[in-house]
Design a protein around this motif. Structure first.
Motif, PDB file in Angstrom:
ATOM      1  N   SER A 133       0.946  -1.337   0.006  1.00 57.50           N
ATOM      2  CA  SER A 133      -0.142   0.041  -0.143  1.00 57.50           C
ATOM      3  C   SER A 133       0.784   1.326  -0.072  1.00 57.50           C
ATOM      4  N   ASP A 134       2.043   1.208   0.711  1.00 56.47           N
ATOM      5  CA  ASP A 134       3.095   2.328   0.701  1.00 56.47           C
ATOM      6  C   ASP A 134       3.374   2.559  -0.637  1.00 56.47           C
ATOM      7  N   GLU A 135       3.730   1.523  -1.596  1.00 60.83           N
ATOM      8  CA  GLU A 135       4.084   1.793  -2.887  1.00 60.83           C
ATOM      9  C   GLU A 135       2.880   2.348  -3.686  1.00 60.83           C
ATOM     10  N   ALA A 136       1.949   1.825  -3.431  1.00 61.74           N
ATOM     11  CA  ALA A 136       0.666   2.281  -4.369  1.00 61.74           C
ATOM     12  C   ALA A 136       0.616   3.685  -3.998  1.00 61.74           C
ATOM     13  N   LEU A 137       0.513   3.905  -2.813  1.00 57.84           N
ATOM     14  CA  LEU A 137       0.289   5.637  -2.297  1.00 57.84           C
ATOM     15  C   LEU A 137       1.232   6.351  -2.822  1.00 57.84           C
ATOM     16  N   ALA A 138       2.618   5.921  -2.794  1.00 58.58           N
ATOM     17  CA  ALA A 138       3.698   6.899  -3.178  1.00 58.58           C
ATOM     18  C   ALA A 138       3.615   7.142  -4.645  1.00 58.58           C
ATOM     19  N   LEU A 139       3.058   6.032  -5.458  1.00 55.93           N
ATOM     20  CA  LEU A 139       2.828   6.458  -7.147  1.00 55.93           C
ATOM     21  C   LEU A 139       1.831   7.510  -6.935  1.00 55.93           C
ATOM     22  N   MET A 140       0.555   7.239  -6.285  1.00 57.53           N
ATOM     23  CA  MET A 140      -0.135   8.200  -6.323  1.00 57.53           C
ATOM     24  C   MET A 140       0.048   9.508  -5.870  1.00 57.53           C
ATOM     25  N   GLU A 141       0.785   9.585  -5.028  1.00 57.28           N
ATOM     26  CA  GLU A 141       1.373  10.814  -4.835  1.00 57.28           C
ATOM     27  C   GLU A 141       2.037  11.602  -5.914  1.00 57.28           C
ATOM     28  N   GLN A 142       3.034  10.865  -6.640  1.00 58.11           N
ATOM     29  CA  GLN A 142       3.638  11.404  -7.838  1.00 58.11           C
ATOM     30  C   GLN A 142       2.970  11.573  -8.734  1.00 58.11           C
ATOM     31  N   THR A 143       1.673  10.902  -8.852  1.00 61.49           N
ATOM     32  CA  THR A 143       1.036  11.441 -10.354  1.00 61.49           C
ATOM     33  C   THR A 143       0.349  12.663  -9.960  1.00 61.49           C
ATOM     34  N   VAL A 144       0.047  12.798  -8.646  1.00 62.41           N
ATOM     35  CA  VAL A 144      -0.988  14.082  -8.242  1.00 62.41           C
ATOM     36  C   VAL A 144       0.033  15.250  -7.933  1.00 62.41           C
ATOM     37  N   PHE A 145       1.180  14.983  -7.354  1.00 70.01           N
ATOM     38  CA  PHE A 145       2.145  16.275  -6.797  1.00 70.01           C
ATOM     39  C   PHE A 145       3.485  16.308  -7.743  1.00 70.01           C
ATOM     40  N   GLY A 146       3.785  15.034  -8.265  1.00 69.93           N
ATOM     41  CA  GLY A 146       5.100  14.821  -8.712  1.00 69.93           C
ATOM     42  C   GLY A 146       5.259  14.939 -10.184  1.00 69.93           C
ATOM     43  N   GLY A 147       4.208  15.502 -10.894  1.00 78.27           N
ATOM     44  CA  GLY A 147       4.152  15.584 -12.253  1.00 78.27           C
ATOM     45  C   GLY A 147       4.390  14.104 -13.165  1.00 78.27           C
ATOM     46  N   VAL A 148       4.147  13.275 -12.357  1.00 74.19           N
ATOM     47  CA  VAL A 148       4.428  11.879 -13.080  1.00 74.19           C
ATOM     48  C   VAL A 148       3.029  11.766 -14.146  1.00 74.19           C
ATOM     49  N   ASP A 149       3.150  11.714 -15.342  1.00 72.47           N
ATOM     50  CA  ASP A 149       1.927  11.613 -16.428  1.00 72.47           C
ATOM     51  C   ASP A 149       1.635  10.462 -17.033  1.00 72.47           C
ATOM     52  N   ASN A 150       2.602   9.642 -17.106  1.00 73.07           N
ATOM     53  CA  ASN A 150       2.551   8.252 -17.860  1.00 73.07           C
ATOM     54  C   ASN A 150       1.769   7.306 -16.853  1.00 73.07           C
ATOM     55  N   SER A 151       1.578   7.462 -15.873  1.00 71.62           N
ATOM     56  CA  SER A 151       0.732   6.490 -15.067  1.00 71.62           C
ATOM     57  C   SER A 151      -0.210   6.932 -14.298  1.00 71.62           C
ATOM     58  N   ILE A 152      -1.299   6.064 -14.353  1.00 71.80           N
ATOM     59  CA  ILE A 152      -2.494   6.603 -13.159  1.00 71.80           C
ATOM     60  C   ILE A 152      -2.738   5.446 -12.369  1.00 71.80           C
ATOM     61  N   VAL A 153      -3.087   5.770 -11.087  1.00 71.95           N
ATOM     62  CA  VAL A 153      -3.409   4.691 -10.135  1.00 71.95           C
ATOM     63  C   VAL A 153      -5.026   5.034  -9.962  1.00 71.95           C
ATOM     64  N   VAL A 154      -5.652   3.619  -9.903  1.00 71.95           N
ATOM     65  CA  VAL A 154      -7.060   3.479  -9.736  1.00 71.95           C
ATOM     66  C   VAL A 154      -7.422   2.723  -8.497  1.00 71.95           C
ATOM     67  N   ALA A 155      -7.476   3.461  -7.501  1.00 76.77           N
ATOM     68  CA  ALA A 155      -7.644   2.883  -6.321  1.00 76.77           C
ATOM     69  C   ALA A 155      -9.212   2.827  -5.583  1.00 76.77           C
ATOM     70  N   ALA A 156      -9.577   1.818  -4.876  1.00 82.59           N
ATOM     71  CA  ALA A 156     -10.899   1.571  -4.198  1.00 82.59           C
ATOM     72  C   ALA A 156     -10.795   1.272  -2.987  1.00 82.59           C
ATOM     73  N   ALA A 157     -11.426   1.982  -2.047  1.00 87.53           N
ATOM     74  CA  ALA A 157     -11.099   1.882  -0.584  1.00 87.53           C
ATOM     75  C   ALA A 157     -12.346   2.350   0.035  1.00 87.53           C
TER      76      ALA A 157
END
Lengths: 633, 507
Positions: A133-157
């Motif tokens: 979950s840390d990994e997934a959330l880190a990736l999510m953070e990067q796509t939102v704040f870190g300017g990572v455009d080539n990935s998206i995270v789709v999470a259900a919780a």
């Protein structure tokens, strides 16, 4: 009567039994709590029937968002049963993901999208280990704040899950996680939405129309056509399953049942009870299949039970009206389900009026009540005045003492409960003698819904309702039995604001907004409820608002009628006292501001003090009488 | 070098907690006394002078209190069917009979103040309705008006034919200690300014009404010094100061805030009392209150909360004993025992530390010919006996008064916080909103409250209770707070504690 089927009616399997068995899988049985989506998919495959399809407007929005190519991630949130997994799976299929890959064991799934981006699916955050979950959330953070455009995270919780995970992650990394506050605000309907994190909160989407859709989808399903061939309904015999289903469709009563049920769910929702889609399906399934008999497995009927039920004469135990409240389920199981807990809060079956009970108990006997009895109770021979009911009623009225005292009336009283429930759903709308809301703990819910509808349509609300609200407000504010509908007394006792009786009038506000001061009742789009807005001075920032949930509305109306504030609901009283304290505080601030602006108002050089005491005239009309106290500086 | 405490037979409790904390001075009385001290120090509130001493001269306001609490004739005269003038005359006669002759001989000024006698009666009724303990059977000079402003403050008195004096029955210096504690906190002066701003405004209507009834202020004849507080610094002082600042910053009327200030003071003073006891007795574990949230079914947590209560109840006695006996562990004592006149040397050491035995042998003939150990035992017994009378009852009295302890539905007293205490806690700890789990965590850290399974992990580990019982206890608290309008449930596992008087901005 013609019987074209050659085989003996009792031995062949009823034609709709596969469908009914499938419908049972949606019902409130003890087994189907988790992994709901998978469970139902399995049952569907086994039954080989057409599935129940519901529209999901939010799904379309989610699909749009991904298709638009906008960068950032997606969070699908909701409570258990809102359809998070369903939405995730649908999105996966829509984007080209393979079904087999979805149903395998992996908790995190990857998919390459048409535009080359990589989509990382987490179908349930609670399944992941801390590291994952840390990994997934880190990736999510990067796509939102870190300017990572080539990935998206789709999470259900679940709401709690995602906030906890972010909180724990933040503690491990020794910082306040940047996503946490935004997500928390979105859940609480405050704050501004973020561009790069699309949050879809399923718990805010279910409304009256969702229940209507579920009712139609189930009761109007094509698989019911098989019942036309069923022998259980021949020779004038009644199949409770078919009977319930027909009543749900609403052809005979003009849709009144469905509308009243929708009212209950709506009032419960506005009181804060959210009903996820899974619970609505469980409710509909239970309504059709529920049966109170001891022999009925898990309280839900199957086609194979019908013959036995008919022979034993217990068709009335499958009454639709009892099933709505889970009367067919063991108490523990009913209370565990949010939907039955919410519906139980109305007290339907236990609450009643003198006239309704009078009708049910004496109606058959009393010449004056007989026409009403015939019209309202005896008109229904299946679930209303059945032969059993009439017999019990006679026994109760005319039998020996033992039929009435020492618990001897127990069986009749049980039947009475069932009849009261039925009355709630069948009493005509504008019946002057018997109002259906009187059969519930929320006697004024009808007025509430009418007011809400009027306010949403920007029309004037009913005048008598408004007067009741003002009267209730005044009584709570002052603790006195005053009757005023013309103004609102913001009163205190000089000291604590929480004292029961407050005779000192701090300010008065007109009950209708004039000159920018006074009460206005309007609809609040954010909370979707009516709102009381009392302005103590013209200009913005000088008003205090109070959201009107059905409970609070009921409280004010009851107090207006004469109930003591502490007796209906302590919670509401606390809410109202907090509102009163806020009003007094606002008045205090306005006075200080005025004092700072107006030199003469600063009363210290003034030789007199005016106190306004609230007094009541003979007719209950309250007014404030000024008392002047002379003070030397 | 320990300062000498006047007018006591020996000084043991005084050096552990200060002179003094007193069981009959309940939190609201402590705060009233505190306000009296503050009232004399408006220019530099909660700041000790250069010499570290604080002086004050409390008000007496005999006329005001006489009118409100020693004046049962108003209603009967008002209800008579006679003219306004006659009413005044009749009342004046009645009142003169019971007057104290201390400034209340001539009450004619009231006729200038009020147009009619009935107005006068109404004003009296209004002030009585918000008074503290107006209906109790305490002596009239121990009843208090709500502290609307500076004119409404006065000290507790015993009034008899000899005059009026503070017999230290209800204003026993606990309020003075409260003043010292807050002034020794880091943010003390800031708090002082805020309190002066909000509670000492002469011109607010209710204060003016009080002033109208009282007329010119009547004060005590002489100023006096406040009591003795052993600690120049203590973490509890800062916690209490921060709590008070938090409450004052909430968007609510000041008179409501006062109620919460009182409860908060009570809780923090109680914790100070227990914490000092623990330290003196050599116990390093923090103070804990295992609380049961009362629900319909009986739970295992009830027994635990009862045990927790009993164990805290016994703490102060242990501290007394430890404090007296600790003298035996000092080097000086060892030297004294080896000296030529061990008995006399030991007695000298005892005198220096505990002001006992007195140099001249005293009335009870102590001091002559008793060995050091015997002296220690004697003092310990006497100290424990004296402690039992008042200071030893503080835990029971104050816990009950703030709503922390209760005997409801149980055989013995245990910790079961009531609605009022829960409200105060939420208002103090939550600025706007806070997740429920976090709230419990903060409540444990700040006040030692153990309610849920996370905070009670140690108890679960020691097998005193199972996790499920504590978990249910926690969810009972959640339902209770929902009922008080203080918690919003988002979904099954996610709820937020919300402060209805929050400032509205995000925290």
């Amino acid at each position: 009567m013609n019987s074209p089927m050659p085989a003996s009616p009792d031995s062949a399997a009823p034609p709709a039994s596969a469908w009914v068995r499938f419908l049972r899988s949606y019902g409130p049985t003890p087994t189907n709590l988790n992994l709901y989506d998978e469970h139902v998919t399995g049952a569907l495959g086994r039954a080989k029937v057409k599935p129940i399809t519901l529209s999901s407007p939010l799904l379309e929005k989610i699909k749009e968002r991904v298709a638009s190519g906008k960068p950032g991630s997606i969070l699908i949130a909701g409570t258990a049963g809102d359809g998070k997994t369903y939405h995730c799976r649908s999105l996966w299929s829509f984007l080209g993901g393979a079904d087999k890959e979805w149903s395998n064991d992996s908790t995190v799934k990857m998919l390459t999208l048409a535009d080359g981006r990589r989509a990382v699916f987490v179908k349930d955050l609670s399944e992941l280990s801390d590291d994952q979950s840390d990994e997934a959330l880190a990736l999510m953070e990067q796509t939102v704040f870190g300017g990572v455009d080539n990935s998206i995270v789709v999470a259900a919780a679940n709401h709690g899950q995602i906030l906890k995970r972010l909180g724990d992650l933040g503690i491990r990394e020794k910082r306040e996680h940047p996503l946490r506050k935004h997500i928390q605000d979105a859940f609480l309907l405050s704050g501004t939405p973020m561009d790069r994190l699309a949050i879809f909160d399923l718990s805010h989407t279910t409304h009256r129309s969702s229940l209507e859709e579920v009712l139609k989808a189930v009761s109007g399903h094509e698989e019911w056509d098989h019942c036309g061939r069923c022998t259980r309904q021949w020779d004038g015999r009644v199949c409770p399953i078919a009977e319930n289903r027909t009543r749900l469709l609403g052809a005979a009563d003009g849709g009144v049942f469905a509308r009243r049920l929708g009212d209950l769910v709506e009032v419960a929702r506005l009181n804060g009870s959210h009903l996820p889609v899974r619970d609505m399906l469980a409710l509909v399934s239970n309504m059709i299949l529920g049966h109170k008999g001891k022999d009925t497995k898990e309280g839900l009927m199957a086609c194979s039970d019908i013959a036995r039920i008919q022979d034993a004469g217990t068709v009335n135990k499958g009454s639709l009206y009892d099933n709505v409240f889970g009367a067919n389920l063991p108490r523990r199981r009913a209370i565990d389900r949010p939907v039955f807990k919410a519906l139980a809060s109305f007290g339907i079956g236990d609450e009643t009026t003198n006239s309704a009970d009078g009708l049910l108990v004496y109606g058959n006997d009393d010449a004056k009540l007989a026409p009403s009895f015939a019209r309202l109770v005896a008109n229904d021979s299946v679930y209303g005045a059945t032969a059993a009911f009439i017999a019990m009623q006679k026994q109760y009225l005319e039998g020996e003492d033992s039929a009435r005292v020492d618990g001897g009336a127990g069986e009749f009283l049980e039947l009475l409960v069932a009849q009261r429930r039925r009355l709630f759903f069948t009493l005509p709308d504008a019946d002057s003698d018997y109002g259906h809301w009187g059969m519930t703990a929320f006697r004024f819910a009808g007025d509430y819904l009418a007011m809400s509808t009027a306010l949403i349509a920007k029309k004037a609300m009913d005048e008598s309702t408004r007067e009741m609200l003002v009267r209730g407000l005044n009584r709570v504010m002052t603790g006195l039995l005053i009757d005023n509908a013309d103004k609102i007394f913001v009163a205190s006792s000089g000291g604590f604001t929480q004292s029961k009786v407050s005779v000192l009038c701090d300010t008065e506000a007109p009950s209708r907004r004039t000159g920018g001061v006074g009460l206005i009742v309007k609809h609040d789009p954010q909370t979707e409820r009516p709102l009381l807005d009392i302005a103590l001075a013209p200009g913005s920032g000088n008003s205090v608002t109070f959201s009107l949930t059905p409970v609070r509305f009921e409280f004010l109306c009851r107090v207006a009628e004469g109930a003591l504030p502490g007796s209906f609901s302590n919670e509401c009283l606390e809410d109202m006292l907090a509102f009163k304290a806020k009003l007094l505080r606002k008045a205090e601030l306005i006075r200080i501001q005025r004092g700072a602006e107006d030199e003469e108002e600063a009363g210290f050089g003034d030789g007199a003090l005016t106190l306004k005491f609230i007094e009541i005239e003979q007719n209950g009309h309250g007014f404030s009488r000024p008392v002047t106290v002379r003070i030397d500086a | 070098m320990r300062p000498t405490i006047e007018k006591v037979d020996f000084a043991v409790d005084e050096h552990i907690w200060g002179h003094r904390l007193y069981d009959e001075q309940l939190p609201h009385l402590a705060v009233l006394e505190f306000l009296g001290v503050l009232g004399s120090n408006l220019d530099n509130p909660l700041l000790a002078g250069a010499d570290g001493k604080v002086k004050y001269q409390p008000q007496h306001q005999i006329r005001l209190r006489g009118l409100l609490f020693n004046n049962p004739y108003v209603e009967s005269v008002r209800d008579k069917d006679i003219s306004d003038d006659d009413k005044w005359t009749a009342w004046k006669e009645h009142f003169a009979q019971d007057s104290t002759k201390m400034g209340d001989e001539d009450m004619d000024y009231l006729r200038e103040v009020f147009t009619k006698f009935d107005d006068f009666a109404k004003a009296i009724e209004l002030l009585r309705s918000s008074a503290f303990e107006a209906r109790s059977n305490k002596r009239w000079s121990s009843k208090f008006v709500f502290p609307f402003g500076p004119d409404a403050l006065f000290e507790d008195l015993r009034v008899d034919s000899g005059g009026a004096a503070n017999d230290r029955r209800f204003f026993a210096r606990t309020g003075e200690l409260l003043y010292l504690m807050l002034s020794r906190a880091k943010r003390g002066p800031e708090l002082g300014q805020k309190l002066v701003e909000r509670l000492f405004e002469r011109s607010v209507p209710m204060n003016r009404l009080v002033r109208a009834l009282q007329g010119p202020v009547q004060t005590a004849p002489n100023p006096r010094e406040v009591g003795y507080l052993p600690y120049a610094k203590h973490p509890r002082f800062d916690v209490m100061c921060d709590d008070w600042l938090a409450i004052l910053s909430r968007d609510m009327p000041i008179y409501d805030a006062l109620d919460h200030l009182i409860t908060s003071a009570g809780l923090n003073l109680l914790l100070y009392f227990l914490e000092c006891a623990k330290v003196t007795a050599g116990d390093v574990e923090p103070v804990e209150f295992v609380c049961e949230i009362v629900s319909r079914e009986r739970t295992k947590v009830r027994a635990l909360s009862g045990d927790s209560y009993q164990s805290n109840q016994a703490l102060s006695q242990r501290a007394i004993k430890a404090s007296v006996e600790s003298i035996k562990l000092t080097d000086e004592w060892a030297n004294a025992l080896k000296s030529d006149y061990p008995d006399a040397e030991c007695a000298k050491l005892m005198r220096a530390r505990f002001q006992w035995p007195s140099a001249d042998g005293g009335d009870d003939g102590e001091g002559g010919g008793k060995s050091g150990n015997e002296l220690v035992k004697r003092l310990a017994d006497r100290a424990e006996a004296r402690h039992d009378q008042h200071v030893g009852k503080i835990h029971a009295a104050w816990a009950k008064s703030i709503g922390l302890s209760s005997r409801r539905l149980a055989r013995r007293m245990r910790y079961a916080p009531n609605d009022r205490l829960l409200k105060t806690m939420v208002l103090t700890l939550v600025t706007n909103r806070m997740q429920f789990d976090e709230f419990l965590h903060v409540a444990k850290k700040r006040y030692g409250l153990v309610i849920g399974d996370a905070e009670g992990a140690r108890l679960v580990k020691d097998k005193k209770v199972d996790q499920e019982a504590l978990s249910e206890n926690q969810s009972n608290l959640e339902s209770r707070l929902v009922g008080l309008g203080l918690v919003r449930k988002l979904s099954d596992s996610c709820s937020f504690v919300e402060n209805p008087f929050g400032s509205g901005e995000e925290e």
